[in-house]
Design a protein around this motif. Structure first.
Motif, PDB file in Angstrom:
ATOM      1  N   GLY A   9     -12.987  -4.666   6.377  1.00  0.00           N
ATOM      2  CA  GLY A   9     -14.424  -4.660   6.667  1.00  0.00           C
ATOM      3  C   GLY A   9     -15.213  -4.533   5.382  1.00  0.00           C
ATOM      4  O   GLY A   9     -14.792  -5.008   4.332  1.00  0.00           O
ATOM      5  N   LEU A  10     -16.370  -3.872   5.487  1.00  0.00           N
ATOM      6  CA  LEU A  10     -17.219  -3.688   4.293  1.00  0.00           C
ATOM      7  C   LEU A  10     -16.432  -3.037   3.152  1.00  0.00           C
ATOM      8  O   LEU A  10     -16.410  -3.563   2.029  1.00  0.00           O
ATOM      9  N   ILE A  11     -15.792  -1.894   3.433  1.00  0.00           N
ATOM     10  CA  ILE A  11     -15.136  -1.146   2.352  1.00  0.00           C
ATOM     11  C   ILE A  11     -13.806  -1.799   1.960  1.00  0.00           C
ATOM     12  O   ILE A  11     -13.562  -2.060   0.780  1.00  0.00           O
ATOM     13  N   SER A  30      -5.836  -6.817   9.334  1.00  0.00           N
ATOM     14  CA  SER A  30      -6.999  -6.513  10.163  1.00  0.00           C
ATOM     15  C   SER A  30      -6.688  -7.061  11.549  1.00  0.00           C
ATOM     16  O   SER A  30      -5.931  -8.030  11.677  1.00  0.00           O
ATOM     17  N   ARG A  31      -7.292  -6.457  12.582  1.00  0.00           N
ATOM     18  CA  ARG A  31      -6.867  -6.815  13.947  1.00  0.00           C
ATOM     19  C   ARG A  31      -7.128  -8.272  14.289  1.00  0.00           C
ATOM     20  O   ARG A  31      -6.337  -8.919  14.971  1.00  0.00           O
ATOM     21  N   GLN A  32      -8.257  -8.796  13.823  1.00  0.00           N
ATOM     22  CA  GLN A  32      -8.632 -10.152  14.248  1.00  0.00           C
ATOM     23  C   GLN A  32      -8.165 -11.208  13.246  1.00  0.00           C
ATOM     24  O   GLN A  32      -8.395 -11.067  12.041  1.00  0.00           O
ATOM     25  N   THR A  35     -10.952 -12.372  10.983  1.00  0.00           N
ATOM     26  CA  THR A  35     -11.252 -11.484   9.838  1.00  0.00           C
ATOM     27  C   THR A  35     -10.291 -11.800   8.691  1.00  0.00           C
ATOM     28  O   THR A  35     -10.696 -11.894   7.524  1.00  0.00           O
ATOM     29  N   THR A  67      -9.686   1.488   7.908  1.00  0.00           N
ATOM     30  CA  THR A  67     -10.130   1.300   9.299  1.00  0.00           C
ATOM     31  C   THR A  67     -11.245   2.305   9.600  1.00  0.00           C
ATOM     32  O   THR A  67     -11.475   3.228   8.817  1.00  0.00           O
ATOM     33  N   VAL A  92      -9.990   5.835   2.951  1.00  0.00           N
ATOM     34  CA  VAL A  92     -11.357   5.805   2.411  1.00  0.00           C
ATOM     35  C   VAL A  92     -12.332   6.524   3.348  1.00  0.00           C
ATOM     36  O   VAL A  92     -13.545   6.390   3.202  1.00  0.00           O
ATOM     37  N   SER A  94     -14.891   8.741   5.430  1.00  0.00           N
ATOM     38  CA  SER A  94     -16.043   9.520   4.971  1.00  0.00           C
ATOM     39  C   SER A  94     -15.896  11.014   5.244  1.00  0.00           C
ATOM     40  O   SER A  94     -16.755  11.788   4.841  1.00  0.00           O
ATOM     41  N   PRO A 115     -14.648   6.504  -1.395  1.00  0.00           N
ATOM     42  CA  PRO A 115     -15.581   5.839  -2.314  1.00  0.00           C
ATOM     43  C   PRO A 115     -17.005   6.048  -1.809  1.00  0.00           C
ATOM     44  O   PRO A 115     -17.311   5.733  -0.665  1.00  0.00           O
ATOM     45  N   ALA A 117     -19.995   4.746  -1.659  1.00  0.00           N
ATOM     46  CA  ALA A 117     -20.917   3.609  -1.726  1.00  0.00           C
ATOM     47  C   ALA A 117     -20.832   2.867  -0.414  1.00  0.00           C
ATOM     48  O   ALA A 117     -19.793   2.881   0.248  1.00  0.00           O
ATOM     49  N   GLY A 123     -18.304  -5.139   8.431  1.00  0.00           N
ATOM     50  CA  GLY A 123     -17.460  -6.305   8.622  1.00  0.00           C
ATOM     51  C   GLY A 123     -17.161  -7.028   7.315  1.00  0.00           C
ATOM     52  O   GLY A 123     -17.794  -6.777   6.292  1.00  0.00           O
ATOM     53  N   LEU A 227     -19.921   4.469  12.617  1.00  0.00           N
ATOM     54  CA  LEU A 227     -19.703   5.350  11.465  1.00  0.00           C
ATOM     55  C   LEU A 227     -20.560   6.608  11.574  1.00  0.00           C
ATOM     56  O   LEU A 227     -20.089   7.719  11.304  1.00  0.00           O
TER      57      LEU A 227
END
Ligand code: NAP
Length: 281
Positions: A9-11, A30-32, A35, A67, A92, A94, A115, A117, A123, A227
């Motif tokens: 995804g993003l990260i 990734s699951r898809q 993606t 994930t 990663v 949060s 991280p 940021a 996604g 999130l």
């Protein structure tokens, strides 16, 4: 190095873009299928596959779990038996205290990571190069951490041009409650309150007039809802403490305004003007 990234995804995608650019070979999961395809097309991975088993036998030096928070420990459980036990694992997420002790019990070469940021998007399409440049990247080693695992992970963080910091998981969670999780809740409340104003004409005009100030203060409240919920769910006590102190602060400001105590309000705003640069360099 050969690096596995689970959750593109993003990260995960942003980490992949930087590490691939640095010459590392990134294997993605990734699951898809879609993606995985986009991650390959964007150059965030050398190859990607929805099947975790595809990481077996790849000779990976390190695997990064990217994930959603709720899937991290379950994904690790599935990795037992797929990856050699000496593979270094990091995540990663949060939040750290809800993950690190359980992850370490499952995997001797695990080190928690975060991280610091992000963007309001999610996604693989939202992934971007240099997202972590000049940003803090927290690692949460404990007394159980293998020194050689930490020594392998740190240079990869440096490759992102991030600044690497070490903290214990509980301190990490207490601090991010203040500077990351509380701002999401405040920003979301701001959007909800503006949206809920009773005069429909004023609401209509608010949408037209909202400019840079609203853009700055609403950004994190307009981000990924999954999130935001996970921050509250997995860092509940620290977030409640921060919310309570914030609510006291708001009450004080409200009282100053009600009592027309402009001097006190000015003194407060002078202090906040002076203090902000200590947080935002
Ligand atoms: P995201 O953009 O939604 O990416 C997560 C990706 O993981 C999804 O694109 C999804 O793709 C994949 N995924 C979901 N469940 C999976 C599973 N069970 N197995 C494999 N892949 C799975 O979210 P994100 O913002 O990158 O957040 C990911 C992690 O980074 C979270 O743990 C979060 O706490 C942490 N983090 C986020 C930020 C931030 O600001 N966004 C900052 C720092 C850290 P598919 O649909 O293809 O599976």
């Amino acid at each position: 190095m050969k690096i596995g990234i689970i959750g593109l995804g993003l990260i995960g995608g942003s980490l992949g873009l930087d590490w691939m650019e640095q010459g590392h070979q990134v294997w993605g999961v990734s699951r898809q299928e879609q993606t995985c395809q986009i991650a390959e097309e964007r150059g965030a991975v050398y190859q990607a596959n929805p099947d975790l088993e595809s990481l077996a036998g790849a000779g990976l030096d390190l695997v990064v779990l990217c994930t959603p928070i709720s899937a991290i420990l379950a994904t690790m459980e599935r990795l037992v038996g797929i990856l050699p036990s000496e593979t270094i694992l990091t995540d990663v997420a949060s939040v750290k205290a809800a993950i690190v002790p359980k992850a370490e019990a499952m995997w001797p070469y695990f080190i928690g990571g975060h991280p610091m940021a992000g963007t309001a998007e999610q996604g693989i399409q939202a992934a971007q190069s240099h997202l972590f440049r000049d940003r803090p990247y927290v690692l949460t080693p404990t007394h159980q951490t293998q020194a050689e695992a930490l020594n392998e992970l740190k240079p990869l963080v440096m490759d992102l041009e991030a600044s690497c910091l070490e903290m214990d998981p509980e301190s990490h969670d207490a601090v991010v409650a203040w500077i990351s999780h509380l701002p999401v809740m405040i920003s979301a409340s701001l959007i909800a309150a503006c949206w809920g104003q009773s005069d429909p004409n004023h609401l209509q005009m608010s949408k037209r007039l909202a400019s840079t100030g609203f853009q700055d203060t609403s950004r994190v409240g307009g981000g990924n809802p999954e999130l935001g919920v996970a921050m509250a769910q997995y860092n509940q006590q620290a977030l409640l403490t921060a919310l309570g102190d914030y609510q006291d602060q708001l009450d004080q400001i409200r009282e100053m305004i009600e009592q027309e105590n402009w001097l006190a309000l000015r003194q407060l705003l002078e202090k906040t003007q002076e203090h902000r640069p200590y947080f935002i360099k």
